[in-house]
Design a protein around this motif. Structure first.
Motif, PDB file in Angstrom:
ATOM      1  N   ARG A 376       0.807  -1.223   0.000  1.00 28.54           N
ATOM      2  CA  ARG A 376       0.000   0.000   0.000  1.00 28.54           C
ATOM      3  C   ARG A 376       0.840   1.274   0.000  1.00 28.54           C
ATOM      4  O   ARG A 376       0.311   2.357  -0.234  1.00 28.54           O
ATOM      5  CB  ARG A 376      -0.925   0.004   1.220  1.00 28.54           C
ATOM      6  N   LEU A 377       2.150   1.129   0.301  1.00 29.20           N
ATOM      7  CA  LEU A 377       3.009   2.299   0.398  1.00 29.20           C
ATOM      8  C   LEU A 377       3.926   2.395  -0.805  1.00 29.20           C
ATOM      9  O   LEU A 377       4.432   1.386  -1.297  1.00 29.20           O
ATOM     10  CB  LEU A 377       3.864   2.239   1.667  1.00 29.20           C
ATOM     11  N   SER A 378       4.145   3.603  -1.280  1.00 31.58           N
ATOM     12  CA  SER A 378       5.147   3.814  -2.316  1.00 31.58           C
ATOM     13  C   SER A 378       6.535   3.651  -1.711  1.00 31.58           C
ATOM     14  O   SER A 378       6.701   3.606  -0.484  1.00 31.58           O
ATOM     15  CB  SER A 378       5.012   5.217  -2.914  1.00 31.58           C
ATOM     16  N   ALA A 379       7.551   3.590  -2.573  1.00 32.03           N
ATOM     17  CA  ALA A 379       8.925   3.445  -2.080  1.00 32.03           C
ATOM     18  C   ALA A 379       9.307   4.612  -1.182  1.00 32.03           C
ATOM     19  O   ALA A 379       9.931   4.426  -0.125  1.00 32.03           O
ATOM     20  CB  ALA A 379       9.884   3.332  -3.258  1.00 32.03           C
ATOM     21  N   GLU A 381       7.278   6.542   0.586  1.00 33.92           N
ATOM     22  CA  GLU A 381       6.527   6.435   1.840  1.00 33.92           C
ATOM     23  C   GLU A 381       7.113   5.366   2.752  1.00 33.92           C
ATOM     24  O   GLU A 381       7.134   5.536   3.986  1.00 33.92           O
ATOM     25  CB  GLU A 381       5.063   6.142   1.539  1.00 33.92           C
ATOM     26  N   LEU A 415      11.887   6.870  -8.608  1.00 32.36           N
ATOM     27  CA  LEU A 415      11.222   5.643  -8.160  1.00 32.36           C
ATOM     28  C   LEU A 415      10.394   5.857  -6.897  1.00 32.36           C
ATOM     29  O   LEU A 415       9.693   4.943  -6.457  1.00 32.36           O
ATOM     30  CB  LEU A 415      12.254   4.544  -7.899  1.00 32.36           C
ATOM     31  N   ALA A 416      10.479   7.036  -6.302  1.00 32.44           N
ATOM     32  CA  ALA A 416       9.860   7.255  -4.991  1.00 32.44           C
ATOM     33  C   ALA A 416       8.352   7.038  -5.000  1.00 32.44           C
ATOM     34  O   ALA A 416       7.771   6.630  -3.990  1.00 32.44           O
ATOM     35  CB  ALA A 416      10.177   8.672  -4.495  1.00 32.44           C
ATOM     36  N   ASP A 417       7.694   7.294  -6.141  1.00 31.40           N
ATOM     37  CA  ASP A 417       6.238   7.172  -6.199  1.00 31.40           C
ATOM     38  C   ASP A 417       5.769   5.783  -6.613  1.00 31.40           C
ATOM     39  O   ASP A 417       4.564   5.539  -6.701  1.00 31.40           O
ATOM     40  CB  ASP A 417       5.672   8.206  -7.181  1.00 31.40           C
ATOM     41  N   ARG A 418       6.679   4.865  -6.865  1.00 37.95           N
ATOM     42  CA  ARG A 418       6.295   3.531  -7.325  1.00 37.95           C
ATOM     43  C   ARG A 418       6.007   2.593  -6.154  1.00 37.95           C
ATOM     44  O   ARG A 418       6.651   2.666  -5.114  1.00 37.95           O
ATOM     45  CB  ARG A 418       7.388   2.933  -8.208  1.00 37.95           C
ATOM     46  N   ARG A 419       5.040   1.697  -6.367  1.00 36.47           N
ATOM     47  CA  ARG A 419       4.742   0.651  -5.395  1.00 36.47           C
ATOM     48  C   ARG A 419       5.712  -0.518  -5.594  1.00 36.47           C
ATOM     49  O   ARG A 419       6.356  -0.630  -6.648  1.00 36.47           O
ATOM     50  CB  ARG A 419       3.303   0.162  -5.574  1.00 36.47           C
ATOM     51  N   GLU A 422       5.985  -2.481  -8.805  1.00 40.45           N
ATOM     52  CA  GLU A 422       6.507  -1.754  -9.961  1.00 40.45           C
ATOM     53  C   GLU A 422       8.032  -1.652  -9.947  1.00 40.45           C
ATOM     54  O   GLU A 422       8.611  -1.020 -10.823  1.00 40.45           O
ATOM     55  CB  GLU A 422       5.901  -0.352 -10.005  1.00 40.45           C
ATOM     56  N   CYS A 428      13.763  -3.105  -4.777  1.00 42.14           N
ATOM     57  CA  CYS A 428      13.018  -3.272  -3.523  1.00 42.14           C
ATOM     58  C   CYS A 428      13.979  -3.464  -2.343  1.00 42.14           C
ATOM     59  O   CYS A 428      13.756  -2.914  -1.262  1.00 42.14           O
ATOM     60  CB  CYS A 428      12.067  -4.453  -3.624  1.00 42.14           C
TER      61      CYS A 428
END
Length: 525
Positions: A376-379, A381, A415-419, A422, A428
């Motif tokens: 549920r969190l982006s990278a 977050e 990449l900060a907004d990617r789950r 992605e 990761c």
């Protein structure tokens, strides 16, 4: 190739506008084992999932993949279900993606047998016990009543093989089936798969980045890069340089006579943290310790030190007590006896409030790159989360701090907004490392942090961790079963067996000795 069990022609897989598999063609004969190798993101798992009819939502396949005379590409659910029941079997990297956590292992295998063979449930249950016995599960009648979480990683893989073999398949697709296992258990599982194929004449497609698996078990090797099949050759083996000797440094962590009862030691480390889905490793019925159930000792009088800026590797057979030792050091379980001193303070004597104040100083990095992150969190977050939990988040300075941690771990800020889904596995794991560093720790407990990654990505993560150690003065407790990784990463190595440390010393000396022992044991299996 005459009468192939698998015939793939011009297979293409597109995810949105991007083509991830591009015109792949190959075949597998009856009784043949083919290894499909390549870097992370090369397209090997998507190729396997297309053959299995298990592509993720949004992926579109074209071309042809014929299994035992049945076309898979474009087939409906009924056709695929009949094919999996009759001819096609799947052994995944994570057995828990196949085994239901709420049903007993024996009942799951019995259900598959009853469906395939058309027999009553009682007869199917007896056949399930026989199947568990055939794949080497000790006391199969009793273990059939256990749930998957009560099995070790190696035993779960055996159970999945028993489940897969229920239909006497013509083709087994094994996707990284031994990633989480130590050398000895890996050999046992692969020998078992080879024996099952030999007994039934089945072919096998094995997806792997383990070059030892390629050398020992593959009849042919197919290399894939950028979604295209290249040549029948194994990838280049990355060189691993040994660590230099560490000079005199003050002790950061001091463990003395650590004892952990079996109690909760079979619960995987990530479950204690409340994240992910995986994975204890081993083949002895517990993920830590081999001396039985409740009341037995998973860790039995373990002592070691870690100096500031030092890496200590803790290695040993599956079920030897490595992960329970790590969980005790992190104070995710309470030792029955012994002391754990961190920065001179006894963690075992602390109250919960005192531990909460000190926890940011020692952080875990776990085995599963994806399962360690919340979907549920982006990278961004995820990296910011520790700052929020610890009430250190500053709305003005916080975003800059996250960008700094991204840069520190080699992550592109875009990449900060990617789950997590992605991102690649290597990305990761870098997010997980950045999240751990957000707490400004002095000690990282690394529990098999690269075992789910291919060789180039493993090397990149190790180089990152070594650079961070040199730059930030970090100490590492490194849980691992990969001797080459230990040799190139750890300053010192301790060997644990049956909950006790049986050998420790400079890494080169210990690994030379341990490598000779494991090579002899592998040949004897």
């Amino acid at each position: 190739m005459s009468d192939p069990i698998l015939d793939v022609r011009e297979l293409r897989v597109a995810i949105g506008p991007d083509e991830a598999v591009r015109g792949v063609s190959f075949g597998i004969a009856r009784g043949e084992t083919v290894a499909l190798v390549g870097a992370s993101g090369a397209g090997k798992s998507l190729t396997a999932k297309a053959i299995l009819g298990l592509l993720p939502r949004g992926a579109q396949a074209s071309g042809s993949a014929v299994v035992d005379g049945t076309e898979v590409i474009g087939a409906g659910r009924a056709v695929l279900g009949e094919l999996r029941g009759r001819a096609l079997a799947y052994v995944p990297q994570d057995a828990l993606t196949v085994l239901s956590p709420v049903h007993r292992v024996g009942d799951q295998i019995a259900g598959a047998i009853a469906s395939v063979r058309g027999i009553g449930i009682e007869a199917a249950r007896r056949a399930a016990i026989d199947a568990l016995d055939t794949v080497g599960i000790p006391d199969p009648a009793a273990r059939a009543r256990d749930f998957p979480h009560q099995f070790s990683g190696g035993m779960r893989q055996r159970a999945v093989i028993a489940l897969a073999a229920a239909a006497s398949p013509k083709l087994i697709v094994a996707d990284e089936p031994t990633t989480a296992l130590d050398v000895r258990t890996r050999t046992q599982i692969l020998d078992l798969l080879r024996d099952r194929c030999a007994a039934t004449g089945a072919g096998m497609l094995i997806i792997t980045h383990d070059l030892a698996v390629v050398d020992e078990y593959a009849d042919r090797v197919l290399a894939i890069e950028g979604g295209r099949l290249l040549a029948e050759a194994a990838p280049e083996r990355p060189a691993v340089a040994p660590r230099t000797e560490l000079g005199a440094s003050p002790t950061l962590l001091e463990v003395r006579d650590l004892t952990v009862e079996y109690h909760m030691s079979h619960v995987p480390l990530h479950h204690r943290l409340g994240i992910g889905r995986r994975r204890s490793s081993g083949d002895t019925g517990t993920s830590s310790g081999t001396r039985g159930r409740s009341g037995a000792r998973a860790v039995d009088g373990v002592s070691f030190d870690i100096a500031a800026g030092e890496t200590l590797a803790l290695v040993g057979p599956s079920g030897s007590g490595k992960s329970s030792t790590a969980a005790a050091v992190l104070r995710l379980l309470k030792p029955a006896a012994g002391t754990i001193r961190f920065e001179g303070r006894d963690l075992t004597a602390m109250s919960d409030r005192e531990l909460r104040a000190l926890r940011p100083r020692f952080q875990p990095v776990l085995q599963d790159p994806y399962g360690s992150l919340s979907p549920r969190l982006s990278a961004g977050e995820a990296v910011a989360e520790p700052l929020r939990v610890q009430r250190r988040w500053d709305p003005e300075a916080g975003p800059n701090k996250v960008r700094e941690l991204f840069a520190l771990t080699g992550l592109d800020p875009e990449l900060a907004d990617r789950r997590p889904h992605e991102l690649s596995g290597g990305q990761c794991q870098r997010v997980n490392i950045a999240r751990a560093l957000a707490s400004e720790p002095r000690l990282l407990v690394l529990d098999e942090p690269t075992s789910a990654l291919d060789a180039p990505l493993r090397r990149g993560i190790f180089e990152l961790l070594i650079g961070l150690q040199e730059r930030l003065g970090l100490s590492y407790l490194f849980i691992c079963h990969d001797l080459e990784a230990v040799r190139g990463f750890a300053h010192r190595t301790a060997v644990i067996e049956h909950g006790r440390i049986v050998r420790s010393g400079p890494t080169q000396e210990v690994c030379d000795e341990l490598g000779a022992v494991e090579a002899t044991a592998a040949k004897a299996v």
